[in-house]
Design an enzyme around this catalytic site. Structure first.
Site, PDB file in Angstrom:
ATOM      1  N   ASN A   9       0.863  -1.179   0.000  1.00 56.90           N
ATOM      2  CA  ASN A   9       0.000   0.000   0.000  1.00 56.90           C
ATOM      3  C   ASN A   9       0.897   1.225   0.000  1.00 56.90           C
ATOM      4  O   ASN A   9       1.495   1.565   1.015  1.00 56.90           O
ATOM      5  CB  ASN A   9      -0.878  -0.037   1.271  1.00 56.90           C
ATOM      6  CG  ASN A   9      -1.722   1.212   1.429  1.00 56.90           C
ATOM      7  OD1 ASN A   9      -1.820   2.024   0.500  1.00 56.90           O
ATOM      8  ND2 ASN A   9      -2.327   1.384   2.596  1.00 56.90           N
ATOM      9  N   LYS A  11       0.102   4.252  -0.350  1.00 57.04           N
ATOM     10  CA  LYS A  11      -0.576   5.423   0.241  1.00 57.04           C
ATOM     11  C   LYS A  11      -0.372   6.669  -0.639  1.00 57.04           C
ATOM     12  O   LYS A  11      -0.304   6.549  -1.855  1.00 57.04           O
ATOM     13  CB  LYS A  11      -0.072   5.637   1.672  1.00 57.04           C
ATOM     14  CG  LYS A  11      -0.191   4.375   2.525  1.00 57.04           C
ATOM     15  CD  LYS A  11      -0.040   4.650   3.988  1.00 57.04           C
ATOM     16  CE  LYS A  11       0.011   3.327   4.737  1.00 57.04           C
ATOM     17  NZ  LYS A  11      -0.072   3.491   6.177  1.00 57.04           N
ATOM     18  N   HIS A  94      -9.524   0.722   4.846  1.00 58.40           N
ATOM     19  CA  HIS A  94      -8.245   0.944   5.539  1.00 58.40           C
ATOM     20  C   HIS A  94      -8.488   1.870   6.733  1.00 58.40           C
ATOM     21  O   HIS A  94      -9.331   2.768   6.668  1.00 58.40           O
ATOM     22  CB  HIS A  94      -7.231   1.566   4.571  1.00 58.40           C
ATOM     23  CG  HIS A  94      -5.844   1.583   5.140  1.00 58.40           C
ATOM     24  ND1 HIS A  94      -5.445   2.522   6.053  1.00 58.40           N
ATOM     25  CD2 HIS A  94      -4.791   0.754   4.952  1.00 58.40           C
ATOM     26  CE1 HIS A  94      -4.186   2.270   6.401  1.00 58.40           C
ATOM     27  NE2 HIS A  94      -3.766   1.201   5.741  1.00 58.40           N
ATOM     28  N   GLU A  96      -6.973   4.298   7.798  1.00 57.15           N
ATOM     29  CA  GLU A  96      -6.817   5.739   7.510  1.00 57.15           C
ATOM     30  C   GLU A  96      -8.054   6.296   6.803  1.00 57.15           C
ATOM     31  O   GLU A  96      -8.378   7.474   6.964  1.00 57.15           O
ATOM     32  CB  GLU A  96      -5.519   5.963   6.701  1.00 57.15           C
ATOM     33  CG  GLU A  96      -4.300   5.737   7.591  1.00 57.15           C
ATOM     34  CD  GLU A  96      -3.051   5.243   6.892  1.00 57.15           C
ATOM     35  OE1 GLU A  96      -2.977   5.285   5.656  1.00 57.15           O
ATOM     36  OE2 GLU A  96      -2.132   4.783   7.615  1.00 57.15           O
ATOM     37  N   GLU A 164      -5.224  -5.322  10.549  1.00 56.19           N
ATOM     38  CA  GLU A 164      -4.238  -4.277  10.770  1.00 56.19           C
ATOM     39  C   GLU A 164      -4.572  -3.529  12.065  1.00 56.19           C
ATOM     40  O   GLU A 164      -5.409  -2.612  12.050  1.00 56.19           O
ATOM     41  CB  GLU A 164      -4.252  -3.278   9.617  1.00 56.19           C
ATOM     42  CG  GLU A 164      -3.957  -3.895   8.270  1.00 56.19           C
ATOM     43  CD  GLU A 164      -3.420  -2.861   7.300  1.00 56.19           C
ATOM     44  OE1 GLU A 164      -2.286  -3.004   6.865  1.00 56.19           O
ATOM     45  OE2 GLU A 164      -4.136  -1.887   7.014  1.00 56.19           O
ATOM     46  N   GLY A 170       2.444   1.989  10.821  1.00 52.19           N
ATOM     47  CA  GLY A 170       3.409   3.075  10.707  1.00 52.19           C
ATOM     48  C   GLY A 170       4.083   3.468  12.004  1.00 52.19           C
ATOM     49  O   GLY A 170       4.722   4.520  12.081  1.00 52.19           O
ATOM     50  N   SER A 210       3.489  -2.356  10.369  1.00 50.67           N
ATOM     51  CA  SER A 210       4.937  -2.334  10.637  1.00 50.67           C
ATOM     52  C   SER A 210       5.648  -3.633  10.261  1.00 50.67           C
ATOM     53  O   SER A 210       6.620  -4.021  10.916  1.00 50.67           O
ATOM     54  CB  SER A 210       5.200  -1.969  12.107  1.00 50.67           C
ATOM     55  OG  SER A 210       4.722  -0.659  12.372  1.00 50.67           O
ATOM     56  N   GLY A 232       4.957   1.204   4.752  1.00 51.13           N
ATOM     57  CA  GLY A 232       6.284   1.824   4.602  1.00 51.13           C
ATOM     58  C   GLY A 232       7.299   0.965   3.863  1.00 51.13           C
ATOM     59  O   GLY A 232       8.000   1.457   2.964  1.00 51.13           O
TER      60      GLY A 232
HETATM   61  C1  PEP Z   1      -0.766   0.000   6.113  1.00 51.75           C
HETATM   62  O1  PEP Z   1      -0.996   1.183   6.157  1.00 51.75           O
HETATM   63  O2  PEP Z   1      -1.554  -0.751   5.521  1.00 51.75           O
HETATM   64  C2  PEP Z   1       0.446  -0.486   6.771  1.00 51.75           C
HETATM   65  C3  PEP Z   1       0.454  -1.738   7.118  1.00 51.75           C
HETATM   66  O3  PEP Z   1       1.449   0.407   7.001  1.00 51.75           O
HETATM   67  P1  PEP Z   1       2.884   0.116   7.674  1.00 51.75           P
HETATM   68  O4  PEP Z   1       3.416  -1.165   7.056  1.00 51.75           O
HETATM   69  O5  PEP Z   1       3.729   1.296   7.313  1.00 51.75           O
HETATM   70  O6  PEP Z   1       2.664  -0.042   9.125  1.00 51.75           O
END
Ligand code: PEP
Length: 248
Positions: A9, A11, A94, A96, A164, A170, A210, A232
């Protein structure tokens, strides 16, 4: 065991040139591994990345869609627009989107249903907040999200669930492997009430939050973890592909 899916992703990151370069490097490095790869660039880069990925085997997804086929929805993108440019998947719900745009389970379900109807597969995201984890309501929260967000038309070939935890996205914080296994087994048992037994058993469940090349091996070996949704670490081909290489 369903084949693992490693989904990136991206983003709201990158311009067309960086998207082209990243997609090209992932396509070039991806075919030796025992998992499916999916990348989800920003809307603005989908057409370019679609061209780069053509015939590579790497799947293309969007990060959101609208539930309506067309009409007066300024700033939104329909499922038909996404299939038109070569998308296979769309992420819905998601955290966010749920927090930035107040998306409810009902809205997520309507987007997922529209996506399935239009021929896209969906990744439906669920996950508890830090306070829900601390107060012991994580399992109940995620169960409510799964039941409330899953369309009746979902099956194991068109739907993926991504667990998640909001507090892990993040932040560099990761649940213990026991917590990940517990939640994935719980989601799997929730699916048994929502789908046929064979669909419930073979619907892919991704962990997200993460994930990086250092922790991927132990996360991807947790019970009923069938891949990862990566934020990320998906922005560098090397780390994204290293996560794919960690699939059991
Ligand atoms: C995400 O936003 O779907 C995600 C898992 O981000 P990160 O890997 O940066 O924690």
């Amino acid at each position: 065991m369903p084949k693992a899916l490693i989904a990136g992703n991206w983003k709201m990151n990158g311009d067309i040139a960086t998207a082209r370069e990243l997609a090209g490097a992932i396509a070039a490095g991806s075919d030796a591994h025992a998992c499916d790869y999916l990348v989800c660039p920003p809307f603005t880069a989908l057409t370019e990345v679609s061209g780069v990925l053509a015939d590579s085997g790497v799947l293309l997804g969007a990060q959101d869609c609208h539930s309506a086929a067309s009409g007066a929805h300024t700033g939104d993108v329909s499922v038909g627009m996404l299939t038109d440019i070569g998308c296979h998947y769309v992420i819905v719900g998601h955290s966010e989107r749920r927090s930035d745009h107040g998306e409810s389970n009902a809205l997520v379900k309507s987007k997922a249903a529209a996506a399935l109807k239009g021929g896209l597969s969906v990744i439906i995201c669920v996950g508890e907040s830090e306070s829900e984890r601390e107060s012991g309501t994580a399992l109940a929260t995620v169960e409510r999200q799964v039941v409330g967000s899953l369309p009746e038309t979902s099956n194991s070939t068109n739907t993926v669930i991504a667990y998640e935890p909001v507090w892990a996205i993040g932040t560099g914080k990761v649940p213990t492997t026991a917590q990940i296994s517990e939640m994935h087994l719980h989601i799997s048992s929730v699916l048994e009430n929502e789908m046929s037994d064979s669909d419930a058993a073979s619907t892919r469940l991704l962990y997200g939050g993460s994930v990086n090349p250092e922790n991927a091996t132990e996360i991807l070996r947790c019970s009923r973890v069938n891949g990862a949704l990566v934020g990320g670490a998906s922005l560098k081909a090397e780390s994204f592909l290293a996560i794919g290489q960690s699939c059991p």
